[in-house]
Scaffold this active site. Structure first.
Site, PDB file in Angstrom:
ATOM      1  N   HIS A 107     -61.197 -12.676 -28.536  1.00 37.88           N
ATOM      2  CA  HIS A 107     -59.901 -12.477 -27.884  1.00 37.88           C
ATOM      3  C   HIS A 107     -58.865 -13.298 -28.633  1.00 37.88           C
ATOM      4  O   HIS A 107     -59.194 -13.997 -29.595  1.00 37.88           O
ATOM      5  CB  HIS A 107     -59.968 -12.847 -26.400  1.00 37.88           C
ATOM      6  N   ASP A 158     -57.380 -20.935 -29.453  1.00 45.31           N
ATOM      7  CA  ASP A 158     -58.577 -21.661 -29.918  1.00 45.31           C
ATOM      8  C   ASP A 158     -59.588 -20.731 -30.597  1.00 45.31           C
ATOM      9  O   ASP A 158     -60.611 -21.190 -31.098  1.00 45.31           O
ATOM     10  CB  ASP A 158     -59.233 -22.468 -28.769  1.00 45.31           C
ATOM     11  N   HIS A 184     -62.626 -12.312 -18.756  1.00 43.73           N
ATOM     12  CA  HIS A 184     -61.815 -13.494 -19.034  1.00 43.73           C
ATOM     13  C   HIS A 184     -60.390 -13.228 -18.547  1.00 43.73           C
ATOM     14  O   HIS A 184     -60.097 -12.151 -18.027  1.00 43.73           O
ATOM     15  CB  HIS A 184     -61.860 -13.764 -20.552  1.00 43.73           C
ATOM     16  N   ASP A 221     -65.946 -17.336 -23.522  1.00 44.37           N
ATOM     17  CA  ASP A 221     -64.754 -17.155 -22.708  1.00 44.37           C
ATOM     18  C   ASP A 221     -64.919 -16.006 -21.716  1.00 44.37           C
ATOM     19  O   ASP A 221     -64.320 -14.930 -21.844  1.00 44.37           O
ATOM     20  CB  ASP A 221     -63.507 -16.985 -23.587  1.00 44.37           C
ATOM     21  N   HIS A 223     -68.698 -23.918 -26.502  1.00 43.68           N
ATOM     22  CA  HIS A 223     -67.364 -23.859 -25.888  1.00 43.68           C
ATOM     23  C   HIS A 223     -67.226 -24.849 -24.737  1.00 43.68           C
ATOM     24  O   HIS A 223     -66.837 -24.509 -23.623  1.00 43.68           O
ATOM     25  CB  HIS A 223     -67.045 -22.427 -25.420  1.00 43.68           C
TER      26      HIS A 223
HETATM   27 ZN   LIG Z   1     -61.654 -20.451 -25.723  1.00 42.74          ZN
HETATM   28 ZN   LIG Z   2     -59.921 -17.890 -23.844  1.00 43.54          ZN
END
Ligand SMILES: [Zn+2]
Ligand SMILES: [Zn+2]
Length: 303
Positions: A61, A65, A138, A206, A265
């Site tokens: 996505h 980050d 997400h 995510d 993550h």
């Molecule tokens: Zn992330």
């Molecule tokens: Zn994200």
């Protein structure tokens, strides 16, 4: 053989000793990268791998980050005189997002091929990789990926002999290609048994837990999954921010029947992921806290 490296394990921001989450694989001279946050190219160099053979970049996505390191990586690839085209795969808006970032990385010596994901589940075949993108849950459209190296069936010398197939064609058929020789067509199915188990890695970050994740990770040799928080009192935060608890990732791994899971993550507030592993392993025994630049080489079963 598929080399797999988890380049970083951080979420949200890179830290002095924790790079942002990204995955790199190497197979047959062709490398693949999933996500490219700030500093990903540094992590690649620290691992001792090269940015030059990266032929495919997939994005889960477009949160910073996961993509803000792209312009720098492209510039480095350009400086290394890459001329072969680079394929990018990502959710809708891919070209627009990349074009915006490329204002500071114009004039690259190679073409970029854009493959936007148009459905909730979509497959791509390239450079020996079979990629399966699947929509997760997400705060913005986000996809997980399974990377599969398929393996064709076993070659049967008995069948080849019985059918009178000339020996000089065996090698071609063994690669899964058909061949026409002296007016006759020979196809791989004449001499190959059923497809054998290949290599499978599923990468998913995510997201909240979702059925599609365990379905798509089914039987994976390695499942790399986000775990933003280990602390029980963060369960509500995980829900609000559309992330997962370590134990939620473990439930998915168990359901999917994967061989091994690496967590990644982590929230910047999470200092020692190891301290939560007892609860995680109570759910799924083969769970490991991901560490920056952790890697493995996966082969076919009897190799
Ligand atoms: Zn992330
Ligand atoms: Zn994200």
């Amino acid at each position: 053989m598929l080399d797999v490296c988890l380049l970083g394990t951080g979420g949200m921001m890179p830290l002095p000793r924790r790079a942002l989450t990204a995955l790199m694989t190497r197979f047959n001279g062709s490398s693949l990268l999933i996500d490219c946050g700030e500093g990903t190219q540094v992590a690649i160099r620290e691992k001792g791998w090269s940015v030059n053979p990266i032929d495919i970049i997939c994005f889960t996505h477009y949160h910073g980050d996961h993509i803000s390191g792209l312009p720098g990586l492209l510039l480095s690839m350009g400086n290394a005189d890459r001329t072969e085209p680079l394929t990018m795969i990502g959710p809708k808006g891919l070209r627009k997002v990349v074009d915006s970032l490329r204002i500071i990385a114009p004039g690259l010596p190679f073409d970029i091929i854009y493959r936007e994901i148009e459905a909730n589940e979509q497959s791509f075949t390239m450079a020996g990789y079979e990629l399966e993108a699947f929509r997760v849950d997400h705060s913005v459209p986000c996809f997980g990926y399974s990377i599969v190296i398929p393996r064709i069936g076993r070659f049967s010398v008995d069948n080849a002999k019985a059918l009178g197939i000339p020996v000089n064609l065996w090698g071609i058929l063994q690669k899964g290609e058909k061949v026409i020789y002296e007016g006759k067509e020979y196809t791989p199915d004449m001499v190959l048994g059923p497809a054998r188990k290949g290599i499978k890695v599923t990468y998913c970050t995510d997201t909240r837990p979702a059925d599609i994740i365990s379905k798509k990770a089914e039987g994976a040799d390695l499942f790399i999954c986000e775990g933003m928080y280990g602390e029980e009192d963060k369960a509500n935060k995980a829900k609000e921010n559309k992330h997962m608890m370590f134990t939620e990732a473990a439930e998915l791994a168990k359901k999917a029947g994967v061989s091994k899971m690496w967590l990644t993550h982590y929230s910047p507030s999470l200092v020692r992921p190891e301290q939560y592993m007892d609860e995680v392993r109570a759910v799924f025994g083969e769970a490991y806290p991901g560490k920056d630049r952790m890697s493995v080489t996966l082969g076919f079963d009897d190799e």
